[in-house]
Design an enzyme around this catalytic site. Structure first.
Site, mmCIF file in Angstrom:
data_model
loop_
_atom_site.group_PDB
_atom_site.id
_atom_site.type_symbol
_atom_site.label_atom_id
_atom_site.label_comp_id
_atom_site.label_asym_id
_atom_site.label_seq_id
_atom_site.Cartn_x
_atom_site.Cartn_y
_atom_site.Cartn_z
ATOM 1 N N GLU A 283 2.109 -0.271 -4.750
ATOM 2 C CA GLU A 283 1.208 0.777 -5.218
ATOM 3 C C GLU A 283 2.035 2.063 -5.221
ATOM 4 O OE1 GLU A 283 -3.033 2.943 -4.049
ATOM 5 O OE2 GLU A 283 -1.595 2.424 -2.508
ATOM 6 N N ASP B 281 0.826 -1.198 0.000
ATOM 7 C CA ASP B 281 0.000 0.000 0.000
ATOM 8 C C ASP B 281 0.870 1.263 0.000
ATOM 9 O OD1 ASP B 281 -2.795 0.909 0.266
ATOM 10 O OD2 ASP B 281 -2.092 1.813 2.130
HETATM 11 C C1 GLC Z 1 -4.210 2.991 -0.790
HETATM 12 C C2 GLC Z 1 -5.437 2.109 -0.814
HETATM 13 C C3 GLC Z 1 -6.615 2.927 -0.426
HETATM 14 C C4 GLC Z 1 -6.398 3.438 0.977
HETATM 15 C C5 GLC Z 1 -5.091 4.213 1.077
HETATM 16 C C6 GLC Z 1 -4.694 4.435 2.498
HETATM 17 O O1 GLC Z 1 -4.263 3.989 -1.741
HETATM 18 O O2 GLC Z 1 -5.561 1.504 -2.075
HETATM 19 O O3 GLC Z 1 -7.812 2.202 -0.498
HETATM 20 O O4 GLC Z 1 -7.456 4.259 1.364
HETATM 21 O O5 GLC Z 1 -4.025 3.506 0.478
HETATM 22 O O6 GLC Z 1 -4.229 3.256 3.066
#
Ligand code: GLC
Length: 554
Positions: A297, A233
């Protein structure tokens, strides 16, 4: 035909289409031997709350997911990413973790997780768990101790603290991605703590070696249970400048205007710090020892900035987000995909959406046109080096679900309804009728309009012309050509605007994203393996109907 091109596709040191006898089937050593397993996998994101409710409380869970795994195996999926299922107060639906080594009772137990994993493996599916290292929940025992025991706490330095500015206000101008300031005052100690997201999601302090050790241990905990890797994440946000300078305003912000939202700042000091990449070098050692994959991500616009995370010995791949904020634009989509691929070849997990964006088919115009665009785009993404990831429901061609304003659940939706993420998070429609086969409860956790029968898995499975069956056939075609698709991408340089055409090994993907028919010269010797729409292969010319992708073999 509106456009023709005299492309001579496989020129750059590749195998010409007439040299077909040079490249055989699966025994070719160049094909798969040196390639990591995830480069041949098709991934699938399970947003657990909304996948399948096994115990009838309206919330998706491991029991439901385990029961429905056959759907994924049948579709041809190889790799399943499950969104956070850890104990959590659910302020951000699990992305606020209160214990990194357990399962929230709403989703089941660790034993349920183990049963899910065992069944996945039995079906030939690998599993990624979602690790949230940037922040914990404010109810994590680490943060509770850091607040309650203050500077006496062994966990105080697990978080990012700062004294107030000289005027007593916030330490700097940093803002939260979810709105408001990135600092909240802890009245007990008089210091502020930092949070890139909600105040209930305090940022962990990655400058602290103890935090690094904790997470290496957490990775080993899940690897020991048998997972095949991690989705990480907000991977680009772990470190921040420890002296906390103000971020400059974004170059797009009109002169004199005060930064008010996250996008108004140029995130020089709070995001994408070089030191963050080093953290993943340590993770990589742990992952490589188990042949596990690390997919980040890394939500940065420029592929050049993402590249450093996926080159060398840091992460294996990052999701590619370059299309998600764009309206459908064939020429721009094609240009961006090509640029991303060429900037970090093999470093991308190709996606059309996730639990954070409006559904792809909606963004691509909706209806039949939106679905055809999506499928054509997948047929290109399936040919590129890297790992494509469907978001649950992409295989049904789902559009956004409909959630009434009074039923909004997403914290982002409270602040800014048009950016709210509920519409892409409504439950998977398994069958027609009340609850859509997702739940036997009166209402799912996220109240929404019932989906029409034609959107459901049950009806689509039984219908030859359904989107689900079209997707299944595309995945099967990708799989059957995997051994002959290898090496880098050789672009067909003269492919018309709005098309993507490339060769890898002895396979070519030729995709028309535009709303016009397209014809292009392809050279002799190709045979059509798969098409998502009407295609004619006539001698050395291939003609594609609008919004059509093909796989060719030589
Ligand atoms: C990432 C996740 C999202 C979440 C954020 C904070 O972007 O995909 O859903 O709200 O992180 O953890």
């Amino acid at each position: 035909m509106t456009e023709t091109s005299k492309a001579d596709p496989p020129a750059r040191g590749g195998m010409g289409p007439t040299e077909r006898s040079d490249v055989g089937g699966g025994s070719d050593a160049r094909a798969t031997d040196a390639r990591p397993w995830w480069q041949d996998a098709i991934g699938y994101e399970v947003y657990l709350r909304s996948f399948a409710d096994g115990d009838g409380d309206g919330v998706g869970d491991f029991l439901g997911l385990t029961e429905r795994l056959g759907h994924l195996a049948d579709l041809g999926i190889d790799l399943v990413w499950v969104t956070p299922f850890y104990p959590s107060p659910q302020a951000d639906f699990g992305y606020d973790v209160a214990d990194y080594r357990d399962v929230d009772p709403v989703y089941g137990t660790l034993a349920d997780f183990d049963r899910f994993l065992a069944k996945a493996k039995a079906l030939g599916l690998r599993v990624l768990v979602d690790i949230v290292p940037n922040h914990s929940s404010s109810l994590h025992p680490w943060f509770r101790s850091a607040v309650m025991e203050g500077h006496e706490s062994p966990y105080r330095d697990y978080y990012v603290w700062s004294d107030p500015a000289p005027d007593g206000g916030r330490p700097n101008n940093w803002l939260s991605m979810f709105g408001g300031p990135a600092w909240t005052l802890d009245e007990r100690s008089g210091q502020y703590y930092m949070h890139l997201f909600l105040p209930e999601q305090p940022d962990l302090n990655w400058a602290n070696d103890a935090v690094r050790d904790e997470f290496l241990d957490i990775l080993r905990f899940w690897l020991d249970r048998g997972v095949d890797g991690f989705r990480i994440d907000v991977a680009h946000s772990l470190m921040e400048d420890q002296t906390f300078p103000d971020d400059p305003p974004s170059p797009d912000l009109p002169d004199g205007q005060q930064p008010e939202t996250f996008g108004d700042l140029d995130h020089v000091y709070d995001l994408d710090r070089e030191e963050t990449v080093d953290i993943f070098r340590d993770w990589r050692v742990v992952a490589d020892a188990r042949d596990a994959v690390l997919i980040g991500e890394v939500y940065l616009d420029e592929p050049e900035r993402v590249a450093k995370y996926v080159e060398g010995d840091a992460l294996h791949e990052s999701f590619y987000f370059g299309l998600n904020a764009l309206d459908w634009d064939p020429a721009e989509f094609a240009r961006r995909i090509r640029h991303a691929n060429d900037t970090a070849p093999g470093g991308w997990s190709w996606v059309q959406g996730s639990h954070d964006e409006h559904r792809a088919v909606t963004r691509y115009g909706g209806g039949t046109v939106g679905r055809e665009r999506s499928l054509a785009l997948w047929s290109a993404m399936f040919g590129l080096p890297g790992t494509p990831f469907l978001y649950q429901g992409d295989e049904l061609g789902l559009e956004d679900g409909i959630v009434a304003p009074e039923d909004i659940q997403d914290p982002v939706g409270f602040v800014s309804p048009e950016d709210g993420r509920d519409p892409c998070r409504t439950p998977i429609p398994w069958a027609p009728g009340p609850g859509n086969g997702f739940t036997t409860a009166d209402e799912p956790w996220l109240r929404c309009e019932q989906r029409p029968a034609g959107d459901t898995v049950q009806v689509q499975r039984a219908s030859d012309g359904s989107f689900l069956n079209a997707m299944r056939s595309l995945i099967a075609a990708r799989r059957s050509t995997a051994d002959r698709r290898f090496g880098g991408v050789e672009w067909w340089d003269e492919a018309p605007e709005g098309t993507l055409a490339f060769t890898r090994g002895s396979i070519a993907h030729v995709v028309n994203l535009t709303d016009e028919p397209v014809a292009l010269a392809c050279g002799d010797g190709w045979e059509l393996v798969h098409a998502t729409g009407t295609v004619e292969l006539d001698g050395a010319v291939i003609s594609l109907a609008p919004r059509t992708g093909t796989i060719l073999a030589t």
